[in-house]
Write a protein that holds these residues in place. Structure first.
Motif, PDB file in Angstrom:
ATOM      1  N   PRO A  32      -9.041   5.844 -11.758  1.00 45.40           N
ATOM      2  CA  PRO A  32      -9.580   5.514 -10.430  1.00 45.40           C
ATOM      3  C   PRO A  32     -10.148   4.101 -10.351  1.00 45.40           C
ATOM      4  N   ALA A  33     -10.799   3.638 -11.424  1.00 42.67           N
ATOM      5  CA  ALA A  33     -11.355   2.284 -11.421  1.00 42.67           C
ATOM      6  C   ALA A  33     -10.249   1.236 -11.321  1.00 42.67           C
ATOM      7  N   ASP A  34      -9.106   1.494 -11.970  1.00 38.49           N
ATOM      8  CA  ASP A  34      -7.978   0.568 -11.896  1.00 38.49           C
ATOM      9  C   ASP A  34      -7.451   0.478 -10.460  1.00 38.49           C
ATOM     10  N   PHE A  35      -7.327   1.621  -9.830  1.00 33.86           N
ATOM     11  CA  PHE A  35      -6.851   1.635  -8.439  1.00 33.86           C
ATOM     12  C   PHE A  35      -7.873   0.989  -7.511  1.00 33.86           C
ATOM     13  N   SER A  36      -9.157   1.243  -7.761  1.00 30.84           N
ATOM     14  CA  SER A  36     -10.212   0.659  -6.930  1.00 30.84           C
ATOM     15  C   SER A  36     -10.131  -0.862  -6.938  1.00 30.84           C
ATOM     16  N   HIS A  37      -9.962  -1.437  -8.121  1.00 31.20           N
ATOM     17  CA  HIS A  37      -9.848  -2.885  -8.238  1.00 31.20           C
ATOM     18  C   HIS A  37      -8.633  -3.395  -7.463  1.00 31.20           C
TER      19      HIS A  37
ATOM     20  N   ALA B  45       0.818  -1.206   0.000  1.00 26.46           N
ATOM     21  CA  ALA B  45       0.000   0.000   0.000  1.00 26.46           C
ATOM     22  C   ALA B  45       0.854   1.259   0.000  1.00 26.46           C
ATOM     23  N   VAL B  46       2.057   1.192   0.582  1.00 29.29           N
ATOM     24  CA  VAL B  46       2.971   2.338   0.540  1.00 29.29           C
ATOM     25  C   VAL B  46       3.253   2.746  -0.900  1.00 29.29           C
ATOM     26  N   TYR B  47       3.304   1.773  -1.770  1.00 29.29           N
ATOM     27  CA  TYR B  47       3.537   2.022  -3.196  1.00 29.29           C
ATOM     28  C   TYR B  47       2.293   2.592  -3.885  1.00 29.29           C
ATOM     29  N   LEU B  48       1.091   2.180  -3.443  1.00 28.62           N
ATOM     30  CA  LEU B  48      -0.134   2.515  -4.163  1.00 28.62           C
ATOM     31  C   LEU B  48      -0.667   3.918  -3.900  1.00 28.62           C
ATOM     32  N   PHE B  49      -0.710   4.351  -2.631  1.00 33.67           N
ATOM     33  CA  PHE B  49      -1.406   5.589  -2.295  1.00 33.67           C
ATOM     34  C   PHE B  49      -0.839   6.834  -2.995  1.00 33.67           C
ATOM     35  N   PRO B  50       0.478   7.095  -2.925  1.00 28.39           N
ATOM     36  CA  PRO B  50       0.989   8.291  -3.625  1.00 28.39           C
ATOM     37  C   PRO B  50       0.763   8.217  -5.132  1.00 28.39           C
ATOM     38  N   LEU B  51       0.870   6.995  -5.686  1.00 29.02           N
ATOM     39  CA  LEU B  51       0.682   6.833  -7.121  1.00 29.02           C
ATOM     40  C   LEU B  51      -0.766   7.159  -7.513  1.00 29.02           C
ATOM     41  N   TYR B  52      -1.719   6.803  -6.663  1.00 28.53           N
ATOM     42  CA  TYR B  52      -3.113   7.115  -6.941  1.00 28.53           C
ATOM     43  C   TYR B  52      -3.344   8.622  -7.013  1.00 28.53           C
ATOM     44  N   PHE B  53      -2.859   9.355  -6.016  1.00 21.74           N
ATOM     45  CA  PHE B  53      -3.096  10.803  -5.995  1.00 21.74           C
ATOM     46  C   PHE B  53      -2.401  11.505  -7.157  1.00 21.74           C
ATOM     47  N   GLN B  54      -1.263  10.979  -7.593  1.00 23.65           N
ATOM     48  CA  GLN B  54      -0.547  11.626  -8.695  1.00 23.65           C
ATOM     49  C   GLN B  54      -1.125  11.249 -10.047  1.00 23.65           C
ATOM     50  N   GLN B  55      -1.442   9.977 -10.255  1.00 15.74           N
ATOM     51  CA  GLN B  55      -1.900   9.532 -11.569  1.00 15.74           C
ATOM     52  C   GLN B  55      -3.407   9.723 -11.749  1.00 15.74           C
ATOM     53  N   ALA B  56      -4.190   9.196 -10.844  1.00 12.49           N
ATOM     54  CA  ALA B  56      -5.644   9.229 -11.011  1.00 12.49           C
ATOM     55  C   ALA B  56      -6.231  10.594 -10.689  1.00 12.49           C
ATOM     56  N   ARG B  57      -5.616  11.337  -9.769  1.00  6.86           N
ATOM     57  CA  ARG B  57      -6.119  12.654  -9.387  1.00  6.86           C
ATOM     58  C   ARG B  57      -5.361  13.787 -10.056  1.00  6.86           C
TER      59      ARG B  57
ATOM     60  N   LEU C 168     -13.380   4.102  -5.357  1.00 10.79           N
ATOM     61  CA  LEU C 168     -12.840   5.262  -6.069  1.00 10.79           C
ATOM     62  C   LEU C 168     -13.609   5.634  -7.340  1.00 10.79           C
ATOM     63  N   PRO C 169     -14.178   4.687  -8.090  1.00  9.78           N
ATOM     64  CA  PRO C 169     -14.951   5.113  -9.269  1.00  9.78           C
ATOM     65  C   PRO C 169     -16.116   6.020  -8.916  1.00  9.78           C
ATOM     66  N   ALA C 170     -16.627   5.944  -7.686  1.00  3.31           N
ATOM     67  CA  ALA C 170     -17.727   6.815  -7.263  1.00  3.31           C
ATOM     68  C   ALA C 170     -17.244   8.208  -6.883  1.00  3.31           C
ATOM     69  N   ASP C 171     -15.929   8.442  -6.977  1.00  4.09           N
ATOM     70  CA  ASP C 171     -15.315   9.746  -6.691  1.00  4.09           C
ATOM     71  C   ASP C 171     -15.662  10.245  -5.291  1.00  4.09           C
TER      72      ASP C 171
END
Length: 513
Positions: free
Chosen positions: A477-482, A331-343, A398-401
Protein backbone atom coordinates in the motif's frame (compact mmCIF):
# COMPACT_ATOMS: atom_id res chain seq x y z
CA UNK A 1 -27.28 11.13 -6.96
CA UNK A 2 -30.26 8.79 -7.49
CA UNK A 3 -32.19 11.57 -9.25
CA UNK A 4 -29.22 12.20 -11.52
CA UNK A 5 -28.99 8.50 -12.34
CA UNK A 6 -32.69 8.34 -13.27
CA UNK A 7 -32.30 11.43 -15.45
CA UNK A 8 -29.31 9.93 -17.28
CA UNK A 9 -31.16 6.66 -17.85
CA UNK A 10 -34.14 8.55 -19.33
CA UNK A 11 -31.83 10.54 -21.61
CA UNK A 12 -30.00 7.41 -22.75
CA UNK A 13 -33.25 5.45 -23.29
CA UNK A 14 -34.76 8.29 -25.32
CA UNK A 15 -31.61 8.50 -27.42
CA UNK A 16 -31.63 4.78 -28.17
CA UNK A 17 -35.33 4.93 -29.10
CA UNK A 18 -34.65 7.77 -31.53
CA UNK A 19 -31.76 5.86 -33.04
CA UNK A 20 -33.78 2.65 -33.48
CA UNK A 21 -36.66 4.57 -35.10
CA UNK A 22 -34.20 6.31 -37.39
CA UNK A 23 -32.50 3.05 -38.37
CA UNK A 24 -35.85 1.42 -39.13
CA UNK A 25 -36.89 4.46 -41.19
CA UNK A 26 -33.66 5.08 -43.02
CA UNK A 27 -32.63 1.47 -43.75
CA UNK A 28 -34.59 -1.28 -45.40
CA UNK A 29 -33.98 -4.41 -47.46
CA UNK A 30 -32.55 -2.26 -50.25
CA UNK A 31 -31.28 0.55 -48.02
CA UNK A 32 -34.08 2.79 -49.34
CA UNK A 33 -31.77 4.90 -51.44
CA UNK A 34 -34.15 7.85 -51.62
CA UNK A 35 -34.36 8.14 -47.80
CA UNK A 36 -30.60 7.60 -47.46
CA UNK A 37 -30.03 10.47 -49.89
CA UNK A 38 -32.28 12.64 -47.73
CA UNK A 39 -30.33 11.63 -44.65
CA UNK A 40 -27.00 12.44 -46.29
CA UNK A 41 -28.34 15.75 -47.56
CA UNK A 42 -29.53 16.72 -44.08
CA UNK A 43 -26.23 15.75 -42.48
CA UNK A 44 -24.29 17.63 -45.14
CA UNK A 45 -26.45 20.71 -44.67
CA UNK A 46 -25.71 20.55 -40.93
CA UNK A 47 -22.03 20.64 -41.85
CA UNK A 48 -22.20 23.62 -44.23
CA UNK A 49 -24.92 25.86 -42.78
CA UNK A 50 -23.83 29.07 -41.12
CA UNK A 51 -26.62 28.85 -38.56
CA UNK A 52 -26.90 25.29 -37.25
CA UNK A 53 -30.14 24.25 -35.52
CA UNK A 54 -29.43 23.68 -31.84
CA UNK A 55 -31.67 20.59 -31.81
CA UNK A 56 -30.08 17.13 -31.97
CA UNK A 57 -32.09 15.86 -34.96
CA UNK A 58 -32.58 12.28 -36.10
CA UNK A 59 -29.81 12.12 -38.75
CA UNK A 60 -27.24 13.34 -36.26
CA UNK A 61 -28.43 10.83 -33.64
CA UNK A 62 -28.18 7.98 -36.14
CA UNK A 63 -24.67 9.06 -37.04
CA UNK A 64 -23.81 9.24 -33.34
CA UNK A 65 -25.17 5.73 -32.75
CA UNK A 66 -23.01 4.32 -35.54
CA UNK A 67 -19.89 5.99 -34.19
CA UNK A 68 -20.65 4.92 -30.62
CA UNK A 69 -21.01 1.28 -31.68
CA UNK A 70 -17.38 1.23 -32.79
CA UNK A 71 -15.88 3.33 -30.01
CA UNK A 72 -17.67 1.13 -27.46
CA UNK A 73 -15.50 -1.85 -28.47
CA UNK A 74 -12.25 0.11 -28.06
CA UNK A 75 -13.36 1.54 -24.70
CA UNK A 76 -14.46 -1.85 -23.39
CA UNK A 77 -11.13 -3.38 -24.33
CA UNK A 78 -9.18 -0.70 -22.45
CA UNK A 79 -11.07 -1.21 -19.18
CA UNK A 80 -11.18 -5.01 -19.34
CA UNK A 81 -7.47 -5.50 -19.98
CA UNK A 82 -6.43 -3.71 -16.77
CA UNK A 83 -8.19 -6.40 -14.71
CA UNK A 84 -6.25 -9.19 -16.40
CA UNK A 85 -2.74 -7.80 -15.92
CA UNK A 86 -2.07 -9.71 -12.71
CA UNK A 87 -3.25 -13.01 -14.24
CA UNK A 88 -1.16 -12.42 -17.37
CA UNK A 89 1.86 -11.60 -15.20
CA UNK A 90 1.46 -14.88 -13.31
CA UNK A 91 0.94 -17.02 -16.41
CA UNK A 92 3.91 -15.61 -18.32
CA UNK A 93 6.03 -15.13 -15.16
CA UNK A 94 7.05 -11.58 -16.05
CA UNK A 95 7.76 -8.51 -13.83
CA UNK A 96 5.54 -5.44 -13.47
CA UNK A 97 7.70 -3.28 -15.73
CA UNK A 98 7.20 -5.77 -18.58
CA UNK A 99 3.48 -6.30 -18.07
CA UNK A 100 2.82 -2.55 -18.13
CA UNK A 101 3.80 -2.68 -21.82
CA UNK A 102 0.49 -4.44 -22.47
CA UNK A 103 -1.05 -1.05 -21.72
CA UNK A 104 1.80 1.14 -22.97
CA UNK A 105 2.21 -0.86 -26.20
CA UNK A 106 -1.45 -0.34 -27.01
CA UNK A 107 -1.16 3.40 -26.39
CA UNK A 108 2.02 3.53 -28.47
CA UNK A 109 0.24 1.82 -31.35
CA UNK A 110 -2.47 4.46 -31.09
CA UNK A 111 0.05 7.32 -31.00
CA UNK A 112 1.85 5.86 -34.03
CA UNK A 113 -1.22 5.55 -36.26
CA UNK A 114 -3.11 8.71 -35.26
CA UNK A 115 -0.72 10.99 -37.23
CA UNK A 116 -1.74 9.34 -40.48
CA UNK A 117 -5.47 9.19 -39.70
CA UNK A 118 -6.30 12.75 -40.77
CA UNK A 119 -4.65 12.24 -44.15
CA UNK A 120 -6.24 8.80 -44.60
CA UNK A 121 -9.74 10.20 -43.99
CA UNK A 122 -9.12 12.90 -46.59
CA UNK A 123 -7.60 10.49 -49.10
CA UNK A 124 -9.89 7.45 -48.81
CA UNK A 125 -13.00 8.80 -47.07
CA UNK A 126 -14.27 8.42 -43.52
CA UNK A 127 -16.47 5.41 -44.31
CA UNK A 128 -13.65 3.38 -45.87
CA UNK A 129 -11.23 4.19 -43.05
CA UNK A 130 -13.85 3.45 -40.38
CA UNK A 131 -14.42 -0.05 -41.78
CA UNK A 132 -10.65 -0.56 -42.12
CA UNK A 133 -10.10 0.42 -38.48
CA UNK A 134 -12.83 -1.94 -37.27
CA UNK A 135 -11.40 -4.83 -39.31
CA UNK A 136 -7.87 -4.24 -38.02
CA UNK A 137 -9.08 -4.02 -34.42
CA UNK A 138 -10.99 -7.30 -34.83
CA UNK A 139 -8.01 -9.18 -36.32
CA UNK A 140 -5.60 -7.88 -33.68
CA UNK A 141 -8.01 -8.88 -30.89
CA UNK A 142 -7.92 -12.45 -32.20
CA UNK A 143 -4.11 -12.41 -32.19
CA UNK A 144 -4.09 -11.13 -28.59
CA UNK A 145 -6.34 -14.00 -27.56
CA UNK A 146 -4.02 -16.66 -28.98
CA UNK A 147 -0.77 -15.03 -27.75
CA UNK A 148 1.79 -17.59 -26.52
CA UNK A 149 4.15 -15.25 -24.62
CA UNK A 150 4.36 -11.77 -23.16
CA UNK A 151 6.30 -10.39 -26.19
CA UNK A 152 3.74 -11.83 -28.63
CA UNK A 153 0.89 -10.35 -26.61
CA UNK A 154 2.58 -6.94 -26.47
CA UNK A 155 3.20 -7.02 -30.24
CA UNK A 156 -0.45 -7.92 -30.85
CA UNK A 157 -1.53 -5.10 -28.55
CA UNK A 158 0.51 -2.62 -30.61
CA UNK A 159 -1.30 -3.89 -33.73
CA UNK A 160 -4.59 -3.59 -31.88
CA UNK A 161 -3.63 0.00 -31.06
CA UNK A 162 -3.28 0.70 -34.78
CA UNK A 163 -6.96 -0.16 -35.25
CA UNK A 164 -8.18 1.44 -32.03
CA UNK A 165 -6.15 4.57 -32.73
CA UNK A 166 -8.11 5.30 -35.90
CA UNK A 167 -11.57 4.64 -34.44
CA UNK A 168 -11.81 7.58 -32.03
CA UNK A 169 -10.44 10.45 -34.20
CA UNK A 170 -12.50 9.34 -37.21
CA UNK A 171 -15.66 9.29 -35.08
CA UNK A 172 -14.86 12.70 -33.57
CA UNK A 173 -14.12 14.31 -36.93
CA UNK A 174 -17.29 12.94 -38.55
CA UNK A 175 -19.51 14.05 -35.67
CA UNK A 176 -17.88 17.48 -35.30
CA UNK A 177 -18.44 18.21 -38.97
CA UNK A 178 -22.07 17.11 -38.82
CA UNK A 179 -22.95 18.79 -35.52
CA UNK A 180 -21.34 22.21 -35.82
CA UNK A 181 -20.09 24.29 -32.84
CA UNK A 182 -23.54 24.78 -31.27
CA UNK A 183 -24.24 21.05 -30.88
CA UNK A 184 -20.82 19.46 -30.64
CA UNK A 185 -20.70 19.41 -26.81
CA UNK A 186 -23.99 17.51 -26.48
CA UNK A 187 -23.41 15.05 -29.31
CA UNK A 188 -19.94 14.23 -27.96
CA UNK A 189 -21.47 13.72 -24.51
CA UNK A 190 -24.32 11.54 -25.83
CA UNK A 191 -21.92 9.36 -27.79
CA UNK A 192 -19.72 9.19 -24.71
CA UNK A 193 -22.57 7.73 -22.60
CA UNK A 194 -22.68 4.26 -24.22
CA UNK A 195 -18.95 4.39 -24.85
CA UNK A 196 -18.19 5.15 -21.24
CA UNK A 197 -20.76 2.59 -20.12
CA UNK A 198 -17.91 0.25 -20.97
CA UNK A 199 -16.07 1.67 -17.97
CA UNK A 200 -18.93 0.46 -15.75
CA UNK A 201 -19.32 -3.07 -17.08
CA UNK A 202 -15.73 -3.48 -18.30
CA UNK A 203 -13.98 -4.04 -14.96
CA UNK A 204 -16.73 -6.32 -13.63
CA UNK A 205 -16.97 -8.26 -16.87
CA UNK A 206 -13.20 -8.53 -17.09
CA UNK A 207 -12.94 -9.83 -13.55
CA UNK A 208 -15.73 -12.34 -14.19
CA UNK A 209 -14.05 -13.64 -17.35
CA UNK A 210 -10.66 -13.96 -15.66
CA UNK A 211 -12.17 -15.78 -12.66
CA UNK A 212 -14.46 -18.17 -14.57
CA UNK A 213 -12.58 -18.79 -17.83
CA UNK A 214 -9.22 -17.31 -18.81
CA UNK A 215 -7.82 -13.85 -19.50
CA UNK A 216 -7.85 -14.70 -23.23
CA UNK A 217 -11.61 -14.22 -23.36
CA UNK A 218 -11.23 -10.51 -22.64
CA UNK A 219 -9.91 -10.27 -26.21
CA UNK A 220 -12.25 -12.80 -27.79
CA UNK A 221 -15.16 -10.71 -26.48
CA UNK A 222 -14.24 -8.00 -29.00
CA UNK A 223 -14.94 -10.26 -31.97
CA UNK A 224 -18.77 -10.26 -31.97
CA UNK A 225 -18.91 -6.56 -30.97
CA UNK A 226 -16.64 -5.55 -33.87
CA UNK A 227 -18.54 -7.74 -36.32
CA UNK A 228 -21.90 -6.21 -35.38
CA UNK A 229 -20.53 -2.66 -35.41
CA UNK A 230 -18.84 -3.25 -38.76
CA UNK A 231 -21.96 -4.66 -40.40
CA UNK A 232 -24.07 -1.73 -39.16
CA UNK A 233 -21.53 0.79 -40.42
CA UNK A 234 -21.21 -0.89 -43.82
CA UNK A 235 -24.96 -0.80 -44.23
CA UNK A 236 -25.88 2.58 -42.79
CA UNK A 237 -22.84 4.88 -42.80
CA UNK A 238 -23.22 7.31 -45.73
CA UNK A 239 -20.29 7.27 -48.17
CA UNK A 240 -18.27 10.43 -48.64
CA UNK A 241 -16.17 11.73 -51.47
CA UNK A 242 -12.43 11.01 -51.01
CA UNK A 243 -9.93 13.68 -51.96
CA UNK A 244 -7.69 11.91 -54.45
CA UNK A 245 -5.22 14.78 -54.43
CA UNK A 246 -4.59 14.51 -50.66
CA UNK A 247 -0.87 14.02 -50.11
CA UNK A 248 0.76 12.04 -47.30
CA UNK A 249 3.56 13.81 -45.46
CA UNK A 250 5.75 10.71 -45.45
CA UNK A 251 8.93 12.48 -44.35
CA UNK A 252 7.15 14.05 -41.40
CA UNK A 253 5.49 10.75 -40.48
CA UNK A 254 8.86 8.95 -40.46
CA UNK A 255 10.16 11.49 -37.95
CA UNK A 256 7.08 11.99 -35.78
CA UNK A 257 5.93 8.43 -35.07
CA UNK A 258 9.38 6.90 -34.30
CA UNK A 259 10.29 9.98 -32.27
CA UNK A 260 7.26 9.57 -30.02
CA UNK A 261 7.85 5.83 -29.65
CA UNK A 262 11.52 6.26 -28.71
CA UNK A 263 10.73 8.89 -26.09
CA UNK A 264 8.12 6.70 -24.39
CA UNK A 265 10.41 3.67 -24.55
CA UNK A 266 13.22 5.63 -22.92
CA UNK A 267 10.96 6.85 -20.10
CA UNK A 268 9.77 3.29 -19.44
CA UNK A 269 13.36 2.11 -18.91
CA UNK A 270 14.34 4.78 -16.36
CA UNK A 271 13.91 2.22 -13.56
CA UNK A 272 16.86 0.26 -14.96
CA UNK A 273 19.15 2.97 -13.62
CA UNK A 274 21.54 2.86 -16.60
CA UNK A 275 22.73 5.57 -18.96
CA UNK A 276 21.48 3.44 -21.86
CA UNK A 277 18.04 5.01 -21.46
CA UNK A 278 19.51 8.30 -22.68
CA UNK A 279 20.01 6.87 -26.16
CA UNK A 280 16.32 6.38 -27.09
CA UNK A 281 15.35 9.61 -25.30
CA UNK A 282 17.98 11.61 -27.19
CA UNK A 283 17.12 9.94 -30.50
CA UNK A 284 13.42 10.62 -29.97
CA UNK A 285 14.09 14.26 -29.11
CA UNK A 286 16.23 14.73 -32.24
CA UNK A 287 13.53 13.21 -34.46
CA UNK A 288 10.81 15.41 -32.94
CA UNK A 289 13.00 18.51 -33.32
CA UNK A 290 13.56 17.53 -36.94
CA UNK A 291 9.82 17.22 -37.42
CA UNK A 292 9.24 20.73 -36.05
CA UNK A 293 11.71 22.15 -38.57
CA UNK A 294 10.15 20.10 -41.36
CA UNK A 295 6.56 21.09 -40.49
CA UNK A 296 7.45 24.79 -40.50
CA UNK A 297 9.16 24.68 -43.89
CA UNK A 298 7.33 22.08 -46.00
CA UNK A 299 5.10 23.51 -48.76
CA UNK A 300 2.68 20.58 -48.33
CA UNK A 301 0.25 19.93 -45.42
CA UNK A 302 2.26 18.29 -42.59
CA UNK A 303 1.06 15.41 -40.41
CA UNK A 304 0.38 17.90 -37.60
CA UNK A 305 -0.09 21.44 -38.80
CA UNK A 306 1.87 23.57 -36.33
CA UNK A 307 -0.19 26.61 -37.35
CA UNK A 308 -2.96 25.16 -35.18
CA UNK A 309 -0.80 26.08 -32.19
CA UNK A 310 -0.61 29.74 -33.20
CA UNK A 311 -3.57 30.57 -30.93
CA UNK A 312 -3.26 30.63 -27.15
CA UNK A 313 -6.56 28.71 -26.88
CA UNK A 314 -5.33 25.70 -28.85
CA UNK A 315 -1.90 25.72 -27.20
CA UNK A 316 -3.46 25.60 -23.75
CA UNK A 317 -5.88 22.84 -24.77
CA UNK A 318 -2.99 20.85 -26.22
CA UNK A 319 -1.10 21.05 -22.93
CA UNK A 320 -4.21 20.06 -20.95
CA UNK A 321 -4.85 17.14 -23.29
CA UNK A 322 -1.28 15.89 -22.83
CA UNK A 323 -1.50 16.03 -19.02
CA UNK A 324 -5.05 14.63 -18.97
CA UNK A 325 -3.97 11.61 -20.99
CA UNK A 326 -1.15 11.02 -18.51
CA UNK A 327 -3.20 10.86 -15.33
CA UNK A 328 -6.29 9.26 -16.89
CA UNK A 329 -4.75 6.33 -18.78
CA UNK A 330 -2.01 5.86 -16.19
CA UNK A 331 -4.58 5.53 -13.40
CA UNK A 332 -6.50 2.91 -15.40
CA UNK A 333 -3.42 0.74 -14.98
CA UNK A 334 -2.97 1.47 -11.25
CA UNK A 335 -6.36 0.98 -9.57
CA UNK A 336 -7.07 -2.70 -10.42
CA UNK A 337 -3.44 -3.56 -9.67
CA UNK A 338 -3.74 -1.97 -6.22
CA UNK A 339 -6.82 -3.98 -5.23
CA UNK A 340 -5.27 -7.23 -6.48
CA UNK A 341 -1.72 -6.83 -5.18
CA UNK A 342 -1.94 -4.64 -2.09
CA UNK A 343 -5.37 -5.86 -0.93
CA UNK A 344 -5.05 -9.45 -2.17
CA UNK A 345 -8.45 -9.42 -3.88
CA UNK A 346 -9.48 -11.57 -6.81
CA UNK A 347 -9.90 -10.20 -10.34
CA UNK A 348 -13.69 -10.27 -9.97
CA UNK A 349 -13.55 -8.41 -6.64
CA UNK A 350 -11.20 -5.83 -8.14
CA UNK A 351 -13.58 -5.38 -11.09
CA UNK A 352 -16.51 -4.70 -8.79
CA UNK A 353 -14.43 -2.31 -6.71
CA UNK A 354 -13.32 -0.26 -9.73
CA UNK A 355 -16.88 -0.07 -11.16
CA UNK A 356 -17.96 3.00 -9.05
CA UNK A 357 -15.63 5.14 -11.16
CA UNK A 358 -17.63 4.29 -14.27
CA UNK A 359 -20.94 4.90 -12.49
CA UNK A 360 -19.80 8.35 -11.37
CA UNK A 361 -18.77 9.13 -14.94
CA UNK A 362 -22.17 8.14 -16.36
CA UNK A 363 -24.00 10.34 -13.86
CA UNK A 364 -22.11 13.48 -14.89
CA UNK A 365 -21.08 13.09 -18.54
CA UNK A 366 -24.19 14.66 -20.11
CA UNK A 367 -24.11 17.54 -17.65
CA UNK A 368 -20.55 18.29 -18.73
CA UNK A 369 -21.54 18.40 -22.40
CA UNK A 370 -24.54 20.65 -21.71
CA UNK A 371 -22.44 23.07 -19.66
CA UNK A 372 -19.87 23.23 -22.45
CA UNK A 373 -22.53 24.21 -25.01
CA UNK A 374 -24.07 26.86 -22.72
CA UNK A 375 -21.14 28.34 -20.80
CA UNK A 376 -18.07 27.17 -22.63
CA UNK A 377 -15.74 24.36 -21.50
CA UNK A 378 -13.93 26.14 -18.64
CA UNK A 379 -16.51 25.82 -15.79
CA UNK A 380 -17.19 22.11 -16.29
CA UNK A 381 -13.50 21.31 -16.68
CA UNK A 382 -12.58 23.19 -13.49
CA UNK A 383 -15.29 21.36 -11.53
CA UNK A 384 -14.32 18.02 -12.99
CA UNK A 385 -10.62 18.41 -12.31
CA UNK A 386 -11.40 19.52 -8.76
CA UNK A 387 -13.35 16.30 -8.19
CA UNK A 388 -10.54 14.28 -9.77
CA UNK A 389 -7.99 15.84 -7.43
CA UNK A 390 -10.20 15.18 -4.39
CA UNK A 391 -10.81 11.53 -5.31
CA UNK A 392 -7.14 10.90 -6.07
CA UNK A 393 -5.90 12.39 -2.79
CA UNK A 394 -7.74 9.64 -0.85
CA UNK A 395 -5.46 7.09 -2.54
CA UNK A 396 -2.35 8.92 -1.36
CA UNK A 397 -3.29 7.87 2.20
CA UNK A 398 -3.19 4.11 1.62
CA UNK A 399 -0.61 3.32 4.35
CA UNK A 400 -3.23 4.52 6.87
CA UNK A 401 -5.55 1.76 5.56
CA UNK A 402 -8.66 3.83 4.70
CA UNK A 403 -11.98 1.97 4.97
CA UNK A 404 -13.26 0.33 1.81
CA UNK A 405 -16.34 2.56 1.63
CA UNK A 406 -14.08 5.62 1.46
CA UNK A 407 -11.94 4.12 -1.31
CA UNK A 408 -15.02 3.25 -3.38
CA UNK A 409 -16.57 6.68 -2.80
CA UNK A 410 -13.31 8.29 -3.92
CA UNK A 411 -13.46 6.28 -7.15
CA UNK A 412 -17.05 7.44 -7.77
CA UNK A 413 -15.93 11.04 -7.19
CA UNK A 414 -13.05 10.56 -9.65
CA UNK A 415 -15.49 9.15 -12.21
CA UNK A 416 -17.79 12.14 -11.77
CA UNK A 417 -14.80 14.38 -12.39
CA UNK A 418 -13.93 12.55 -15.60
CA UNK A 419 -17.57 12.80 -16.69
CA UNK A 420 -17.55 16.56 -16.27
CA UNK A 421 -14.25 16.91 -18.15
CA UNK A 422 -14.40 14.53 -21.09
CA UNK A 423 -17.14 16.18 -23.17
CA UNK A 424 -16.05 19.81 -22.62
CA UNK A 425 -12.39 18.98 -23.23
CA UNK A 426 -13.11 17.47 -26.64
CA UNK A 427 -15.76 20.04 -27.53
CA UNK A 428 -13.35 22.86 -26.68
CA UNK A 429 -11.21 21.91 -29.66
CA UNK A 430 -14.12 22.59 -32.02
CA UNK A 431 -15.39 25.70 -30.21
CA UNK A 432 -12.19 27.65 -30.71
CA UNK A 433 -13.02 29.13 -34.10
CA UNK A 434 -11.24 26.55 -36.27
CA UNK A 435 -12.40 26.35 -39.91
CA UNK A 436 -14.17 23.09 -40.76
CA UNK A 437 -11.38 22.08 -43.14
CA UNK A 438 -8.98 22.04 -40.18
CA UNK A 439 -11.12 19.77 -37.98
CA UNK A 440 -9.67 16.38 -39.08
CA UNK A 441 -6.09 17.48 -38.49
CA UNK A 442 -6.98 19.28 -35.25
CA UNK A 443 -8.64 16.07 -34.06
CA UNK A 444 -5.51 14.17 -35.07
CA UNK A 445 -3.29 16.58 -33.11
CA UNK A 446 -5.24 16.46 -29.84
CA UNK A 447 -5.64 12.69 -29.98
CA UNK A 448 -1.91 12.27 -30.52
CA UNK A 449 -1.24 14.43 -27.49
CA UNK A 450 -3.77 12.58 -25.33
CA UNK A 451 -2.44 9.13 -26.26
CA UNK A 452 1.20 10.18 -25.98
CA UNK A 453 0.36 11.61 -22.56
CA UNK A 454 -1.25 8.29 -21.70
CA UNK A 455 1.86 6.41 -22.81
CA UNK A 456 4.11 8.65 -20.74
CA UNK A 457 1.77 8.50 -17.75
CA UNK A 458 1.51 4.71 -17.78
CA UNK A 459 5.27 4.32 -18.21
CA UNK A 460 5.99 6.93 -15.52
CA UNK A 461 3.65 5.40 -12.95
CA UNK A 462 5.00 1.91 -13.66
CA UNK A 463 8.56 3.18 -13.15
CA UNK A 464 7.63 4.88 -9.87
CA UNK A 465 5.75 1.82 -8.59
CA UNK A 466 8.54 -0.56 -9.61
CA UNK A 467 11.23 1.57 -7.98
CA UNK A 468 9.19 1.72 -4.76
CA UNK A 469 8.48 -2.02 -4.71
CA UNK A 470 12.14 -2.92 -5.28
CA UNK A 471 12.73 -6.67 -5.34
CA UNK A 472 9.26 -7.53 -3.99
CA UNK A 473 6.92 -9.48 -6.26
CA UNK A 474 3.90 -7.43 -5.18
CA UNK A 475 3.79 -3.72 -4.35
CA UNK A 476 2.64 -2.65 -0.86
CA UNK A 477 0.00 0.00 0.00
CA UNK A 478 2.83 2.45 0.75
CA UNK A 479 4.27 1.86 -2.73
CA UNK A 480 0.92 2.61 -4.34
CA UNK A 481 0.40 5.63 -2.08
CA UNK A 482 3.66 7.17 -3.26
CA UNK A 483 2.69 6.53 -6.90
CA UNK A 484 -0.74 8.13 -6.49
CA UNK A 485 0.94 11.34 -5.35
CA UNK A 486 2.33 11.58 -8.89
CA UNK A 487 -1.18 11.07 -10.29
CA UNK A 488 -2.52 13.84 -8.04
CA UNK A 489 0.30 16.14 -9.14
CA UNK A 490 -0.66 15.76 -12.81
CA UNK A 491 -4.33 16.48 -11.99
CA UNK A 492 -3.35 19.69 -10.19
CA UNK A 493 -1.18 20.70 -13.17
CA UNK A 494 -4.18 20.25 -15.51
CA UNK A 495 -6.29 22.32 -13.11
CA UNK A 496 -3.78 25.18 -13.19
CA UNK A 497 -3.65 25.08 -17.00
CA UNK A 498 -7.46 25.16 -17.21
CA UNK A 499 -7.54 28.33 -15.09
CA UNK A 500 -5.70 30.11 -17.91
CA UNK A 501 -8.41 29.26 -20.48
CA UNK A 502 -10.56 32.07 -21.83
CA UNK A 503 -14.06 32.26 -20.37
CA UNK A 504 -17.13 31.46 -22.47
CA UNK A 505 -17.04 30.43 -26.15
CA UNK A 506 -13.84 31.66 -27.79
CA UNK A 507 -15.39 32.21 -31.23
CA UNK A 508 -12.60 34.60 -32.09
CA UNK A 509 -9.80 32.61 -30.48
CA UNK A 510 -7.91 32.50 -33.74
CA UNK A 511 -7.43 36.24 -33.58
CA UNK A 512 -6.19 36.63 -30.01
CA UNK A 513 -2.52 36.18 -30.86
Amino acid sequence: MLTGAVRQIKIWTSWLEHCMIAVETEAGPQLQCRRSDQWRTRVTSADTSEQVDARLDRPLLVLGALMAAGTFAAALDATIVSLALDSIRSEFNTPIETIQWIITGYLLGIATVIPVTGWAVDRFGARTMWLTAMGLFLGASLLCGIAWSAPSLIASRVLQGFGGGMIVPIAQAVLARAAGPSRVGRIMALVTIPTQFASVIGPTLGGLLVETTTWRWIFYLNLPICLIAGVLAARLLPPDEPQREARLDLRGLLMLSPGLALLVFGVSRVADGTTAVLIPVAAGAVLLAGYVVHARTTPHPPVIDLRLFSTRWFRTLAAIMLVYGGFFFGAVYLFPLYFQQARGHSALQAGLEVAPQGIGLLLMVFLGGSLADKLGPRPAMLGGLGLLALGTLVYTQLPADPPMWLLLTALAVRGAGVGLCVGPLMAAVFQGGLPKASIPRATTAVNILQRVGGSFGTALFAVVLTSQAGAHDDATPADFSHTFWWVAGLVVLALVLTLTLQRGHPAAASADD
